[in-house]
Each structure stands twice: as structure tokens, then as C-alpha cells.
Design a protein around this motif. Structure first.
Motif, PDB file in Angstrom:
ATOM      1  N   GLU A 136     -10.296  -3.861   8.200  1.00 58.03           N
ATOM      2  CA  GLU A 136     -10.987  -3.436   6.985  1.00 58.03           C
ATOM      3  C   GLU A 136     -10.449  -4.123   5.743  1.00 58.03           C
ATOM      4  O   GLU A 136     -11.194  -4.475   4.824  1.00 58.03           O
ATOM      5  CB  GLU A 136     -10.876  -1.920   6.848  1.00 58.03           C
ATOM      6  CG  GLU A 136     -11.561  -1.351   5.619  1.00 58.03           C
ATOM      7  CD  GLU A 136     -11.505   0.167   5.585  1.00 58.03           C
ATOM      8  OE1 GLU A 136     -12.102   0.742   4.658  1.00 58.03           O
ATOM      9  OE2 GLU A 136     -10.864   0.760   6.475  1.00 58.03           O
ATOM     10  N   SER A 137      -9.151  -4.344   5.684  1.00 57.91           N
ATOM     11  CA  SER A 137      -8.535  -4.916   4.486  1.00 57.91           C
ATOM     12  C   SER A 137      -8.444  -6.442   4.528  1.00 57.91           C
ATOM     13  O   SER A 137      -7.885  -7.052   3.619  1.00 57.91           O
ATOM     14  CB  SER A 137      -7.135  -4.328   4.284  1.00 57.91           C
ATOM     15  OG  SER A 137      -6.300  -4.648   5.397  1.00 57.91           O
ATOM     16  N   GLU A 138      -8.967  -7.046   5.571  1.00 59.42           N
ATOM     17  CA  GLU A 138      -8.860  -8.500   5.723  1.00 59.42           C
ATOM     18  C   GLU A 138      -9.895  -9.239   4.867  1.00 59.42           C
ATOM     19  O   GLU A 138     -10.922  -8.680   4.462  1.00 59.42           O
ATOM     20  CB  GLU A 138      -9.067  -8.892   7.198  1.00 59.42           C
ATOM     21  CG  GLU A 138      -8.055  -8.318   8.149  1.00 59.42           C
ATOM     22  CD  GLU A 138      -6.685  -8.951   7.995  1.00 59.42           C
ATOM     23  OE1 GLU A 138      -6.606 -10.089   7.472  1.00 59.42           O
ATOM     24  OE2 GLU A 138      -5.688  -8.323   8.415  1.00 59.42           O
TER      25      GLU A 138
ATOM     26  N   HIS B 144     -14.864  -7.395   3.088  1.00 57.56           N
ATOM     27  CA  HIS B 144     -14.628  -8.191   1.893  1.00 57.56           C
ATOM     28  C   HIS B 144     -14.886  -9.653   2.253  1.00 57.56           C
ATOM     29  O   HIS B 144     -14.073 -10.313   2.912  1.00 57.56           O
ATOM     30  CB  HIS B 144     -13.183  -8.008   1.407  1.00 57.56           C
ATOM     31  CG  HIS B 144     -12.778  -9.001   0.352  1.00 57.56           C
ATOM     32  ND1 HIS B 144     -13.461  -9.178  -0.827  1.00 57.56           N
ATOM     33  CD2 HIS B 144     -11.736  -9.890   0.318  1.00 57.56           C
ATOM     34  CE1 HIS B 144     -12.878 -10.118  -1.547  1.00 57.56           C
ATOM     35  NE2 HIS B 144     -11.822 -10.568  -0.872  1.00 57.56           N
TER      36      HIS B 144
END
Length: 332
Positions: free
Chosen positions: A187-189, A218
């Protein structure tokens, strides 16, 4: 002058006997004599010297004979070419393809078709899916291998391959040691995707998978080539979802991980105009419908080979040869 008359002339020139020539032509003597007289009248010169005892070619007839033989041979060749073209045995196909199709069995499919249809020449042009759809619709291409799920109404398509997406990670990524991964962990990549205008179906498929996993990716980098996404991932620029066949691309410094959630399907299609009646294309369509793609690798995607650090090599051992890999990123 008719081809029939030339044929009569050649047979009579070879037989030099009206009855034998008529028998060979499966006609009676009067039509043969009439055809020869018509030729002589049109050419304004005698072609044969004839009397009750013999038939012989005149100088004009001797000059005409080899030319008539060549003309009949060329006419026969033209008829044969026309028949073969009409049946699909001869022709030329100009087909589009996206770069990723090189790893999805398209070269093998085309080679197999050309081996079975040696009279049909297939040329390939790399183009994005949207560009192919436009070119096919405007008769600039006979057909194309593309990823578009939605096509213009005047195009038709057959699915030639379907395979799951896998996650492509840098080899240095903390999760690269796993063989299977949940998309939620990414998710944060930073994500590497095609722009939607380049491949709407791929873009929508990835967004749908991320949404099903509970997040919105993202998107940091947009690419126009499948291999560009893999190369950027190998350089640590982000993560990407690619068709499973890319695990065999040979690009180093990346890992391909199976996806724990439903991975969705990456579909490859062959598309053509519905109203295109080119016999060679119709043969290729039948070939595409019956094509069996290369088998997918069993189990999870294979891990790339890891090279030993140079420091661990014994001093008395010869250096291992370095393999050089070249990869070209082609248009999606």
C-alpha cells in the motif's frame, strides 16, 4: 484475339496436323480451322502453309510460337496465383503487436502459421493497443495482438492467452524473499503503471486489484512499455503488476511474487475488422482460434538466480564468465 485461339495455335504448331491437333484439343476440325483463319486475318499474315499433303509454319508462325508459349504460361501462372490468393494460400498480412506479446507466445504462433502457409508473408509492427485498434479500423493493419478489453464496434477479437498477474519487486526489497504476497503489504509503495490512455484495460485491472485489497496505489511512474516497468523495478524505482510470463524475461535484480488475493487475469487478444474478407486473414484467424499457448510455469513464479559475491571466490579459481543480457522495452 482470345487465349483460346493462342492455345489452338500452339497445339497445331506442335502437331502440324489438323486432325491430331483437334483430337488433342478435344474439338472437331472445323472450329480449329476457323480459329486459325481468324488469327491470320487479325494479324494480316499467314501463320501456316497448308495443302492436302502437309502443314508447316510460316516465318511469321515460327516467330509467334515461342511468344505464344510464354503468353500461355504467364496466363496460367496468373490464374494459379489468383486461385491461391482467393483460397488464402497466397497473400501478405500486416499485424500489430504490443511489446509484451513477445513473451506471450506471439512469435511462436506466427512462425507456426508461416510454416503451414508458406505462401503467406506475415510482417509485424509494434504498436500500443489503442493505436492498433485505430489502425485496424482504418485498414492500416490486417489485425493485431493487443490487450484492449473493449474494442470499436467494427472490430472482432479472439482471446489467445490468459494468465494471472504477478507482483514485480526489486530484488533488494524487504519482501523479495517471499514467494507469495498480499497486495495490501504494498500500500505504501511507489507504483509503476501504464498510463490509462496507453492501455486502459491494464490500468483498470491494476486499479481494481488494489481497490479490492483496500487501498488506492500511489502511481509514481507511468510507462508505455511492459519491459520499462520491469527495468524500473529492477532499479528500485517501485513495484509493478505484470503478466506471469514476464518471470521468464531474464531481467535481473527483480523478484516475481504470486499474489495472495485473486490475481485477476491478463488477457491477450487477436483483433481484426469484422468485414475483412481477406482469405489469408481468415486462415490466420482460424489458426489463432486453435492456437495453444506455451504452458505456464507450474506453481509460484520462479525466483531469479542470485550471483555469488566476488569476495567469496577462491583466489586460485578462474573468474566466472559474465553473462550479458540485453533487453529492449517495446511499445505496449
Amino acid at each position: 484475339m482470345e487465349i483460346r485461339q493462342l492455345r489452338y495455335f500452339v497445339v497445331l504448331a506442335e502437331e502440324l496436323h489438323f486432325r491430331r491437333a483437334a483430337r488433342r484439343l478435344s474439338i472437331s476440325q472445323p472450329p480449329l480451322s476457323s480459329a486459325i483463319k481468324q488469327m491470320e486475318a487479325e494479324l494480316e499474315t499467314p501463320l501456316f502453309e497448308r495443302n492436302t499433303k502437309m502443314v508447316a509454319l510460316t516465318a511469321a508462325g515460327r516467330a509467334l510460337y515461342p511468344e505464344a508459349v510464354r503468353t500461355l504460361a504467364q496466363f496460367g501462372l496468373a490464374c494459379a496465383i489468383t486461385r491461391r490468393t482467393g483460397s488464402g494460400g497466397l497473400g501478405q498480412l500486416r499485424l500489430g503487436y504490443t511489446g509484451g506479446m513477445l513473451l506471450r507466445g506471439v512469435p511462436q504462433m506466427v512462425r507456426a502459421f508461416e510454416a503451414g502457409q508458406p505462401g503467406v508473408e506475415v510482417s509485424l509492427r509494434e504498436m500500443a493497443s489503442a493505436e492498433q485498434a485505430y489502425a485496424i479500423a482504418h485498414r492500416q493493419l490486417s489485425g493485431g495482438f493487443l490487450h484492449a478489453a473493449v474494442l470499436p464496434p467494427d472490430l472482432e477479437a479472439v482471446t489467445v492467452q490468459r494468465e494471472p498477474f504477478v507482483c514485480c519487486l526489486p530484488a533488494s526489497h524487504p519482501l523479495a524473499g517471499q514467494r507469495r504476497i498480499s497486495l495490501k503489504k504494498l500500500e505504501s509503495e511507489s507504483w509503476i503503471l501504464f498510463g490509462r490512455e496507453i492501455s486502459p484495460s491494464y490500468f483498470d485491472a491494476v486499479i481494481a486489484l488494489a481497490t479490492a485489497a483496500g487501498f488506492s496505489p500511489h502511481i509514481k511512474h507511468e510507462v508505455t512499455h511492459w519491459l520499462s516497468a520491469v527495468i524500473l523495478a529492477s532499479m528500485g524505482a517501485g513495484v509493478a503488476l505484470v503478466p506471469r510470463s514476464f518471470a521468464t524475461s531474464g531481467i535481473g535484480n527483480v523478484r516475481y511474487l504470486a499474489i495472495s488475493e485473486t490475481a485477476g487475469q491478463s488477457l491477450a487478444h487477436f483483433a481484426w475488422r469484422k468485414d475483412d474478407d481477406d482469405p489469408a486473414l481468415l486462415r490466420f484467424i482460424r489458426h489463432a482460434r486453435s492456437w495453444t499457448p506455451p504452458p505456464e510455469p507450474a506453481g509460484d513464479p520462479p525466483a531469479p538466480l542470485r550471483t555469488r559475491p566476488a569476495a567469496t571466490r577462491r583466489s586460485d579459481s578462474p573468474p566466472a564468465p559474465r553473462s550479458r543480457r540485453r533487453s529492449t522495452a517495446r511499445s505496449e
